[in-house]
Design a protein around this motif. Structure first.
Motif, PDB file in Angstrom:
ATOM      1  N   LEU A  49     -19.893  85.039 -61.433  1.00 31.22           N
ATOM      2  CA  LEU A  49     -20.062  84.016 -62.474  1.00 31.22           C
ATOM      3  C   LEU A  49     -19.165  82.808 -62.273  1.00 31.22           C
ATOM      4  O   LEU A  49     -19.331  81.803 -62.966  1.00 31.22           O
ATOM      5  CB  LEU A  49     -19.781  84.633 -63.857  1.00 31.22           C
ATOM      6  CG  LEU A  49     -20.673  85.796 -64.292  1.00 31.22           C
ATOM      7  CD1 LEU A  49     -20.308  86.222 -65.704  1.00 31.22           C
ATOM      8  CD2 LEU A  49     -22.140  85.422 -64.210  1.00 31.22           C
ATOM      9  N   GLY A  50     -18.197  82.914 -61.364  1.00 28.37           N
ATOM     10  CA  GLY A  50     -17.304  81.795 -61.124  1.00 28.37           C
ATOM     11  C   GLY A  50     -16.362  81.494 -62.266  1.00 28.37           C
ATOM     12  O   GLY A  50     -15.955  80.337 -62.458  1.00 28.37           O
ATOM     13  N   LEU A  51     -15.982  82.514 -63.028  1.00 30.25           N
ATOM     14  CA  LEU A  51     -15.072  82.293 -64.155  1.00 30.25           C
ATOM     15  C   LEU A  51     -13.658  82.042 -63.649  1.00 30.25           C
ATOM     16  O   LEU A  51     -13.226  82.602 -62.641  1.00 30.25           O
ATOM     17  CB  LEU A  51     -15.083  83.498 -65.091  1.00 30.25           C
ATOM     18  CG  LEU A  51     -16.422  83.895 -65.719  1.00 30.25           C
ATOM     19  CD1 LEU A  51     -16.202  85.001 -66.735  1.00 30.25           C
ATOM     20  CD2 LEU A  51     -17.107  82.706 -66.370  1.00 30.25           C
ATOM     21  N   SER A  52     -12.938  81.229 -64.396  1.00 29.54           N
ATOM     22  CA  SER A  52     -11.536  80.980 -64.066  1.00 29.54           C
ATOM     23  C   SER A  52     -10.677  82.171 -64.471  1.00 29.54           C
ATOM     24  O   SER A  52     -11.135  83.100 -65.153  1.00 29.54           O
ATOM     25  CB  SER A  52     -11.051  79.719 -64.786  1.00 29.54           C
ATOM     26  OG  SER A  52     -11.047  79.938 -66.196  1.00 29.54           O
ATOM     27  N   ALA A  53      -9.403  82.140 -64.083  1.00 25.46           N
ATOM     28  CA  ALA A  53      -8.505  83.235 -64.429  1.00 25.46           C
ATOM     29  C   ALA A  53      -8.367  83.368 -65.941  1.00 25.46           C
ATOM     30  O   ALA A  53      -8.321  84.478 -66.486  1.00 25.46           O
ATOM     31  CB  ALA A  53      -7.135  83.008 -63.786  1.00 25.46           C
ATOM     32  N   THR A  54      -8.327  82.225 -66.641  1.00 24.07           N
ATOM     33  CA  THR A  54      -8.221  82.272 -68.099  1.00 24.07           C
ATOM     34  C   THR A  54      -9.460  82.890 -68.718  1.00 24.07           C
ATOM     35  O   THR A  54      -9.370  83.723 -69.638  1.00 24.07           O
ATOM     36  CB  THR A  54      -8.020  80.853 -68.656  1.00 24.07           C
ATOM     37  OG1 THR A  54      -6.828  80.296 -68.110  1.00 24.07           O
ATOM     38  CG2 THR A  54      -7.929  80.878 -70.179  1.00 24.07           C
ATOM     39  N   GLU A  55     -10.628  82.526 -68.216  1.00 22.93           N
ATOM     40  CA  GLU A  55     -11.877  83.079 -68.744  1.00 22.93           C
ATOM     41  C   GLU A  55     -11.992  84.570 -68.448  1.00 22.93           C
ATOM     42  O   GLU A  55     -12.516  85.335 -69.269  1.00 22.93           O
ATOM     43  CB  GLU A  55     -13.063  82.328 -68.152  1.00 22.93           C
ATOM     44  CG  GLU A  55     -13.194  80.906 -68.663  1.00 22.93           C
ATOM     45  CD  GLU A  55     -14.272  80.116 -67.930  1.00 22.93           C
ATOM     46  OE1 GLU A  55     -14.979  79.321 -68.583  1.00 22.93           O
ATOM     47  OE2 GLU A  55     -14.414  80.292 -66.699  1.00 22.93           O
ATOM     48  N   VAL A  56     -11.504  84.998 -67.291  1.00 18.61           N
ATOM     49  CA  VAL A  56     -11.499  86.428 -66.984  1.00 18.61           C
ATOM     50  C   VAL A  56     -10.586  87.172 -67.960  1.00 18.61           C
ATOM     51  O   VAL A  56     -10.922  88.266 -68.459  1.00 18.61           O
ATOM     52  CB  VAL A  56     -11.058  86.680 -65.528  1.00 18.61           C
ATOM     53  CG1 VAL A  56     -10.835  88.172 -65.280  1.00 18.61           C
ATOM     54  CG2 VAL A  56     -12.092  86.141 -64.554  1.00 18.61           C
ATOM     55  N   GLY A  57      -9.431  86.569 -68.263  1.00 18.10           N
ATOM     56  CA  GLY A  57      -8.537  87.173 -69.240  1.00 18.10           C
ATOM     57  C   GLY A  57      -9.178  87.284 -70.615  1.00 18.10           C
ATOM     58  O   GLY A  57      -9.025  88.300 -71.300  1.00 18.10           O
ATOM     59  N   ILE A  58      -9.918  86.254 -71.011  1.00 14.05           N
ATOM     60  CA  ILE A  58     -10.616  86.297 -72.303  1.00 14.05           C
ATOM     61  C   ILE A  58     -11.667  87.406 -72.298  1.00 14.05           C
ATOM     62  O   ILE A  58     -11.837  88.132 -73.289  1.00 14.05           O
ATOM     63  CB  ILE A  58     -11.263  84.930 -72.602  1.00 14.05           C
ATOM     64  CG1 ILE A  58     -10.178  83.869 -72.814  1.00 14.05           C
ATOM     65  CG2 ILE A  58     -12.174  85.021 -73.821  1.00 14.05           C
ATOM     66  CD1 ILE A  58     -10.726  82.466 -72.969  1.00 14.05           C
TER      67      ILE A  58
END
Length: 594
Positions: A49-58
């Protein structure tokens, strides 16, 4: 009175055992996907999905937050309604979550799948543990069996997932996990309905010291009829609404009673989660290991937990819960301290076995203590216990990040070891404060072991005097057994109704291992002949490199065969260790009786 006898006779003595067995199978099928998701979700979110590290944490926080909130509610539902329905609903939601991950195209859909999974996990695991606790009063080994089933499902799913992910991708693995969860739901729904015990309802611990008495909490756990086996259904439906309010109030009472143990669980889980995450980051950054290689480092500990859980329960019965908890804390602290000077991943994998053995002793004790102290309200007790576990894991994750970034590796490991060592004082004291028994009763298998000689001798006695009472028409053997030894007759009838197989002998275990080893050897020779033997690569190439990276096959069907042979090696080793432990236990038991 006479009308009650047929109703009691219709209750199958094997039904509670079948209910437990199917729940254990369901736990294995769902814990595999559960553990695998925790491992691959961050990788999938970034790669697919190409999520950022912050989005993965969320993404991870959404699932954990909803699970923490939902678990106490799941405990109330497990006490109000038929538990297998609650657990099956959780398994179906787990399957829906896995399917949602497979179909997700953006962050929003992934967050929705994570939310569904968090609620599903709460319903599933709280209800499963409540079901397992129903036989705790008659079999103290139920929670070690649950842990063994969960960890078996975990390491099998890890190995299978790591092998399949290169062939079918993340989406294929998610669909396979969804199918496993649906199978678990079917197993739960096919399990027998709970048979109400004669005493208060609550999961096999109603009579535990300090538990609520039969008359003291009927207003809270009053919706017995909602479970569905006693009382008219109309009355149960009428009482359900009023019972729900009192059930929520009962949740606070259970939480206050369990507070010492819950605080101890948060402390120990914080330390264990911190050291686990520290180790994961260390393997990735210090040794440059990839995902599959990291999984193989953790694999021996998971296998050790699945093999040792029931065996360690024998030591709990012998030495008591508080002593074993102290020893487990020392072992886990030694593991954490040893990580500071571990030179390579092979040594770390060996140390991780020590941690696995410690957890194989601690987790079943914690769950049994919670069930006994909760009395009638086992579901609520398991709900707050699960929330405490997740809260500790969240604190541990935050602590691990700060330690890894702000402190030396040695200091981080020793800090975690000190916190774990504090559990040697905190956890036993919490167990004593709840007033539960320190030494649980031995499981039924241990109690039945010396019985065959008297039972075999009692059978011929009635047949030797067939003419003693011919006048009343009663078959001599039935009358003789009833007159001479009513207790023995009751035990024989119970055992005959349960149709429980006698434990296997050492010779049978060794023959089974020998047959497995023979088939294993034939297949390994065939793999060597076609150049696909992982064992041969392990011997002829660099051992550490082959353990971490695998053999020479890169991809395709040949890689599947080679990885299959590698999985079989671990299974064979586990079978050999399990057989050796069983044979050693038999030898020790025989020596003690002599």
């Amino acid at each position: 009175m006479i009308g009650d006898i047929p109703a009691a006779a219709t209750k199958s003595p094997r039904a509670p055992r079948r209910r437990e067995e199917r729940t254990l199978h369901a736990a294995a099928f769902t814990n595999g996907p559960n553990e695998l998701f925790d491992f691959i979700l961050p990788l999938w979110a970034g790669a697919a999905l190409g999520l950022s590290a912050t989005e993965v944490g969320i993404l991870m926080a959404v699932e954990m937050a909803l699970s923490v909130i939902a678990r106490p509610i799941a405990g109330v539902l497990a006490d109000l309604f038929e538990r297998r329905y609650v657990a099956a609903t959780g398994a179906v939601l787990y399957a829906a979550s896995a399917a949602g991950y497979a179909l997700a195209q953006n962050a929003a859909s992934a967050y929705a799948a994570a939310a569904v999974g968090g609620v599903g996990g709460a319903l599933l695991w709280v209800a499963v543990r409540a079901i397992i606790s129903e036989r705790l009063a008659e079999d103290s080994a139920v929670f070690p069996r649950l842990l063994a089933s969960q960890e078996t499902g975990s390491w099998v799913a890890f190995v299978a997932g790591m092998v399949l992910i290169g062939e079918i991708g993340f989406d294929g693995v998610f669909w396979v996990c969804a199918g496993a969860c649906l199978l678990a739901a079917a197993l739960l729904l096919s399990a027998p309905r709970r048979q109400d015990p004669a005493g208060p309802r609550g999961g096999g611990a109603g009579g535990a010291p300090g538990a609520t008495g039969p008359g003291g909490a009927q207003g809270v756990s009053g919706p017995e009829g909602v479970e569905g086996v006693s009382g008219p259904e109309g009355a149960a439906a009428q009482d359900a609404k009023s019972a729900a309010g009192s059930a929520i109030a009962g949740l606070g009472a259970v939480g206050r009673r369990l507070r010492p143990m819950l605080l101890a669980v948060v402390v120990t889980m914080t330390a264990e989660a911190a050291i686990s995450l520290l180790l994961l980051m260390h393997l990735q950054r210090e040794f440059d290991l990839e995902v599959v290689q990291v999984a193989y480092v953790f694999l021996p500990g998971a296998i050790a937990m699945s093999v040792a859980a029931e065996r360690l329960h024998g030591y709990v019965v012998r030495f008591g819960r508080t002593r074993i908890l102290m020893c487990a804390s020392f072992a886990s602290a030694a593991f954490a301290a040893g990580l500071a000077w571990a030179p390579n991943p092979v040594v770390i994998a060996a140390l991780w076995i020590l941690s696995g053995l410690a957890w194989a002793a601690v987790i079943p004790i914690q769950q049994a203590v919670i069930a006994e102290a909760s009395g009638e309200h086992t579901g609520r007790g398991m709900g707050v216990y699960e929330s405490a576990n997740l809260l500790g894991a969240l604190i541990g994750a935050l602590t691990a990040g700060m330690l890894y970034d702000g402190a030396d590796w040695t200091v981080a490991c020793l800090s975690a070891a000190a916190l774990i060592l504090a559990g040697a004082v905190v956890v036993p004291r919490a167990v004593r404060s709840l007033g539960v028994a320190d030494v649980p009763p031995p499981p039924p298998e241990a109690e039945r072991a010396p019985d065959p000689e008297p039972e075999a001798a009692s059978v011929p006695e009635p047949e030797a005097t067939p003419a003693t009472s011919p006048a009343d028409g009663t078959p001599p053997r039935v009358k003789s057994a009833a007159v001479k030894d009513p207790a023995a007759k009751s035990a024989v009838v119970k055992d005959a109704g349960a149709k429980e197989e006698p434990p296997r002998t050492r010779e049978q275990l060794l023959r089974e291992l020998g047959r497995h080893a023979a088939v294993f050897a034939v297949v390994q020779v065939l793999l060597m002949l076609v150049g696909l033997s992982w064992l041969r690569d392990l011997v002829t190439q660099d051992t550490v490199d082959v353990l971490l990276h695998g053999g020479g096959q890169e991809s395709g069907f040949a890689r599947v065969l080679e990885d299959g042979g590698k999985i079989w090696v671990f299974v064979m080793v586990g079978h050999a260790l399990w057989t050796g432990a069983k044979c050693l236990a038999m030898a020790v038991g025989r020596g003690g009786r002599d």
